[in-house]
Design a protein around this motif. Structure first.
Motif, PDB file in Angstrom:
ATOM      1  N   ASP A  31       0.826  -1.201   0.000  1.00  0.00           N
ATOM      2  CA  ASP A  31       0.000   0.000   0.000  1.00  0.00           C
ATOM      3  C   ASP A  31       0.865   1.258   0.000  1.00  0.00           C
ATOM      4  OD1 ASP A  31      -2.476  -1.360   0.046  1.00  0.00           O
ATOM      5  OD2 ASP A  31      -2.292  -1.678   2.205  1.00  0.00           O
ATOM      6  N   ILE A  32       1.937   1.217   0.780  1.00  0.00           N
ATOM      7  CA  ILE A  32       2.846   2.358   0.805  1.00  0.00           C
ATOM      8  C   ILE A  32       3.587   2.473  -0.515  1.00  0.00           C
ATOM      9  CG2 ILE A  32       4.878   3.362   1.926  1.00  0.00           C
ATOM     10  CD1 ILE A  32       3.961   2.104   4.541  1.00  0.00           C
ATOM     11  N   LEU A  33       4.040   1.329  -1.045  1.00  0.00           N
ATOM     12  CA  LEU A  33       4.748   1.335  -2.326  1.00  0.00           C
ATOM     13  C   LEU A  33       3.885   1.946  -3.427  1.00  0.00           C
ATOM     14  CD1 LEU A  33       6.433  -2.190  -2.195  1.00  0.00           C
ATOM     15  CD2 LEU A  33       7.604   0.029  -2.151  1.00  0.00           C
ATOM     16  N   ASP A  34       2.598   1.686  -3.367  1.00  0.00           N
ATOM     17  CA  ASP A  34       1.671   2.204  -4.372  1.00  0.00           C
ATOM     18  C   ASP A  34       1.553   3.733  -4.296  1.00  0.00           C
ATOM     19  OD1 ASP A  34      -0.364   1.699  -6.450  1.00  0.00           O
ATOM     20  OD2 ASP A  34      -1.744   2.478  -4.934  1.00  0.00           O
ATOM     21  N   LEU A  35       1.796   4.281  -3.098  1.00  0.00           N
ATOM     22  CA  LEU A  35       1.660   5.724  -2.912  1.00  0.00           C
ATOM     23  C   LEU A  35       2.942   6.495  -3.232  1.00  0.00           C
ATOM     24  CD1 LEU A  35      -0.330   5.782   0.452  1.00  0.00           C
ATOM     25  CD2 LEU A  35      -1.180   6.579  -1.761  1.00  0.00           C
ATOM     26  N   LEU A  36       4.066   5.815  -3.281  1.00  0.00           N
ATOM     27  CA  LEU A  36       5.348   6.510  -3.409  1.00  0.00           C
ATOM     28  C   LEU A  36       5.441   7.426  -4.621  1.00  0.00           C
ATOM     29  CD1 LEU A  36       7.977   3.873  -2.198  1.00  0.00           C
ATOM     30  CD2 LEU A  36       6.817   5.690  -0.927  1.00  0.00           C
ATOM     31  N   PRO A  37       4.992   7.016  -5.815  1.00  0.00           N
ATOM     32  CA  PRO A  37       5.085   7.947  -6.953  1.00  0.00           C
ATOM     33  C   PRO A  37       4.329   9.246  -6.712  1.00  0.00           C
ATOM     34  CG  PRO A  37       4.664   5.711  -7.712  1.00  0.00           C
ATOM     35  CD  PRO A  37       4.473   5.689  -6.231  1.00  0.00           C
ATOM     36  N   ARG A  38       3.171   9.162  -6.086  1.00  0.00           N
ATOM     37  CA  ARG A  38       2.382  10.373  -5.827  1.00  0.00           C
ATOM     38  C   ARG A  38       2.994  11.204  -4.707  1.00  0.00           C
ATOM     39  NH1 ARG A  38      -2.988   7.755  -4.520  1.00  0.00           N
ATOM     40  NH2 ARG A  38      -3.668   9.890  -4.115  1.00  0.00           N
ATOM     41  N   LEU A  39       3.639  10.559  -3.726  1.00  0.00           N
ATOM     42  CA  LEU A  39       4.311  11.303  -2.658  1.00  0.00           C
ATOM     43  C   LEU A  39       5.480  12.117  -3.202  1.00  0.00           C
ATOM     44  CD1 LEU A  39       4.334   8.582   0.145  1.00  0.00           C
ATOM     45  CD2 LEU A  39       3.060  10.739   0.195  1.00  0.00           C
ATOM     46  N   ASP A  59      -4.088   7.409   6.485  1.00  0.00           N
ATOM     47  CA  ASP A  59      -5.266   6.560   6.664  1.00  0.00           C
ATOM     48  C   ASP A  59      -4.896   5.089   6.828  1.00  0.00           C
ATOM     49  OD1 ASP A  59      -7.023   8.660   6.580  1.00  0.00           O
ATOM     50  OD2 ASP A  59      -7.527   8.432   4.459  1.00  0.00           O
ATOM     51  N   LEU A  60      -3.712   4.702   6.380  1.00  0.00           N
ATOM     52  CA  LEU A  60      -3.271   3.317   6.555  1.00  0.00           C
ATOM     53  C   LEU A  60      -2.985   3.001   8.023  1.00  0.00           C
ATOM     54  CD1 LEU A  60      -0.757   2.978   3.561  1.00  0.00           C
ATOM     55  CD2 LEU A  60      -3.139   2.211   3.653  1.00  0.00           C
ATOM     56  N   GLU A  61      -2.703   4.049   8.816  1.00  0.00           N
ATOM     57  CA  GLU A  61      -2.396   3.900  10.242  1.00  0.00           C
ATOM     58  C   GLU A  61      -1.281   2.881  10.468  1.00  0.00           C
ATOM     59  OE1 GLU A  61      -5.987   3.138  12.397  1.00  0.00           O
ATOM     60  OE2 GLU A  61      -6.835   5.110  11.946  1.00  0.00           O
ATOM     61  N   ASP A  62      -0.302   2.916   9.592  1.00  0.00           N
ATOM     62  CA  ASP A  62       0.825   1.982   9.661  1.00  0.00           C
ATOM     63  C   ASP A  62       2.072   2.753  10.076  1.00  0.00           C
ATOM     64  OD1 ASP A  62       2.897   0.183   9.259  1.00  0.00           O
ATOM     65  OD2 ASP A  62       2.041  -0.632   7.411  1.00  0.00           O
ATOM     66  N   PRO A  63       2.706   2.375  11.210  1.00  0.00           N
ATOM     67  CA  PRO A  63       3.917   3.085  11.648  1.00  0.00           C
ATOM     68  C   PRO A  63       5.014   3.110  10.584  1.00  0.00           C
ATOM     69  CG  PRO A  63       3.123   1.618  13.373  1.00  0.00           C
ATOM     70  CD  PRO A  63       2.324   1.306  12.151  1.00  0.00           C
ATOM     71  N   ALA A 104      -1.694  11.960  15.980  1.00  0.00           N
ATOM     72  CA  ALA A 104      -1.950  10.782  16.825  1.00  0.00           C
ATOM     73  C   ALA A 104      -0.688   9.987  17.160  1.00  0.00           C
ATOM     74  CB  ALA A 104      -2.957   9.862  16.136  1.00  0.00           C
ATOM     75  N   TRP A 105       0.471  10.425  16.678  1.00  0.00           N
ATOM     76  CA  TRP A 105       1.696   9.648  16.861  1.00  0.00           C
ATOM     77  C   TRP A 105       2.612  10.287  17.899  1.00  0.00           C
ATOM     78  CZ3 TRP A 105       1.601   5.049  14.460  1.00  0.00           C
ATOM     79  CH2 TRP A 105       0.739   4.903  13.369  1.00  0.00           C
ATOM     80  N   GLU A 106       3.210   9.455  18.762  1.00  0.00           N
ATOM     81  CA  GLU A 106       4.064   9.975  19.828  1.00  0.00           C
ATOM     82  C   GLU A 106       5.489   9.433  19.756  1.00  0.00           C
ATOM     83  OE1 GLU A 106       2.446  10.309  23.661  1.00  0.00           O
ATOM     84  OE2 GLU A 106       0.456  10.889  22.960  1.00  0.00           O
ATOM     85  N   GLU A 107       5.859   8.870  18.613  1.00  0.00           N
ATOM     86  CA  GLU A 107       7.230   8.398  18.443  1.00  0.00           C
ATOM     87  C   GLU A 107       8.194   9.575  18.561  1.00  0.00           C
ATOM     88  OE1 GLU A 107       4.844   5.093  17.193  1.00  0.00           O
ATOM     89  OE2 GLU A 107       4.682   7.255  16.972  1.00  0.00           O
TER      90      GLU A 107
END
Length: 321
Positions: free
Chosen positions: A10-18, A35-39, A67-70
């Motif tokens: 899913d992330i790989l699919d978004l990389l060109p647009r990012l 929206d993937l909510e994937d760290p 929402a992330w606290e890393e």
């Protein structure tokens, strides 16, 4: 953006647009990534916040990181407080204010001494509800900051922490600060302790030129809970602003200051319904049967909320000798 590696399709699919030239395309891709909510997607979000050339994309990244606290996210958000674009700074400040962990608070602490006042105030705002004890010392120092917003946020931290050592400094601000909102906040923070030592400052605040400060002083005197504040609150029932009179009436009820019965009964005939309502409730809290005739007469009040308050007060006084 920094090149990252991932096996997530899913992330790989978004990389060109990012990496697209169009900022609008990059922004929408970031939203879909979040929206993937994937760290695993965090590096792209933080990179967008730090290095994207478009302010609208950086601001979106700041919002999406809420929402992330890393640690790397917290650090990126803190750095974004000094971004050249105001929407980015505001979004970063809002996201930082939503943090819940003490670990995140430790990362924010160094930013309270930043050269930029917005960064200092935003860092203090983020620390306020974390109740991080280590924030007390920096907040005490910030009470002397040249920026009013910084002082106000520092007051908020010390009030949340119920930091007793801050009482003298808070009393000084409540009486002397040039900024109305700082005086109001400091006045409210004085309610952190049932300490007669704060009464002189609260009495002074009850005479402040700004009605908002007087209103806060009346409220705080009720919270402090010392009956000796009764006479000052009775006098405040004559304030030019009904908001101050309302809070004074409420405080007198909380203190169960029976000597105010006649003045509160008089308020039952006031033209402002909110004042009549508060007076009725306070008369019930006094626990004095002498209030019954005035309350019985007020049962016919034209406002339904006032009538409801009168019924509550009468119920409280049932069986009172």
């Amino acid at each position: 953006m920094t090149i990252r590696e991932t096996d997530n399709p899913d992330i790989l699919d978004l990389l060109p647009r990012l990496a697209a030239d169009d900022a609008g395309v990059r922004r929408i891709a970031l939203i879909e990534l979040a929206d993937l909510e994937d760290p695993e997607g965090l590096p792209w979000l933080t990179d967008a916040l730090v290095v994207d050339p478009a302010a609208e994309v950086r601001a979106e990244a700041a919002r999406l990181l809420e929402a992330w606290e890393e640690p790397e996210v917290v650090q990126a958000l803190c750095a974004a407080l000094a971004d050249a674009a105001e929407p980015v700074r505001l979004a970063a400040a809002q996201s930082l204010s939503e943090l819940k962990s003490l670990e995140a608070g430790q990362l924010i602490l160094p930013w309270v001494t930043h050269a930029d006042a917005f960064v200092r105030s935003s860092a203090l705002r983020a620390l306020r509800e974390l109740r991080l004890e280590d924030a007390a010392g920096p907040a005490l120092l910030a009470l002397s900051d040249s920026d009013a917003t910084v002082r106000r946020e520092a007051v908020g931290i010390l009030g949340w922490l119920k930091h007793g050592e801050a009482l003298p400094a808070l009393a000084r601000l409540a009486s002397d600060d040039a900024d109305t909102e700082v005086r109001r906040a400091a006045t409210g923070a004085l309610g952190l302790a049932r300490d007669a030592g704060v009464l002189p400052a609260l009495y002074a605040a009850l005479r402040d030129t700004a009605w908002q400060v007087r209103e806060e002083a009346a409220t705080t005197l009720g919270k402090v809970g010392l009956a000796e504040a009764g006479p000052a609150l009775v006098k405040a029932l004559e304030d030019d602003y009904w908001q101050v009179r309302l809070r004074a009436a409420r405080a007198l009820g909380r203190l169960r200051y029976r000597q105010a019965l006649a003045e509160l009964a008089t308020l039952l005939g006031h033209g402002i319904a909110n004042l009549r309502k508060e007076a009725a409730l306070s008369l019930g809290e006094l626990g004095d049967a002498a209030a019954l005739p005035a309350l019985c007469q007020a049962e016919a009040d034209g406002d339904p909320e006032v009538r409801k308050a009168v019924r509550i007060a009468l119920a409280q006084l049932q069986g009172v000798a």
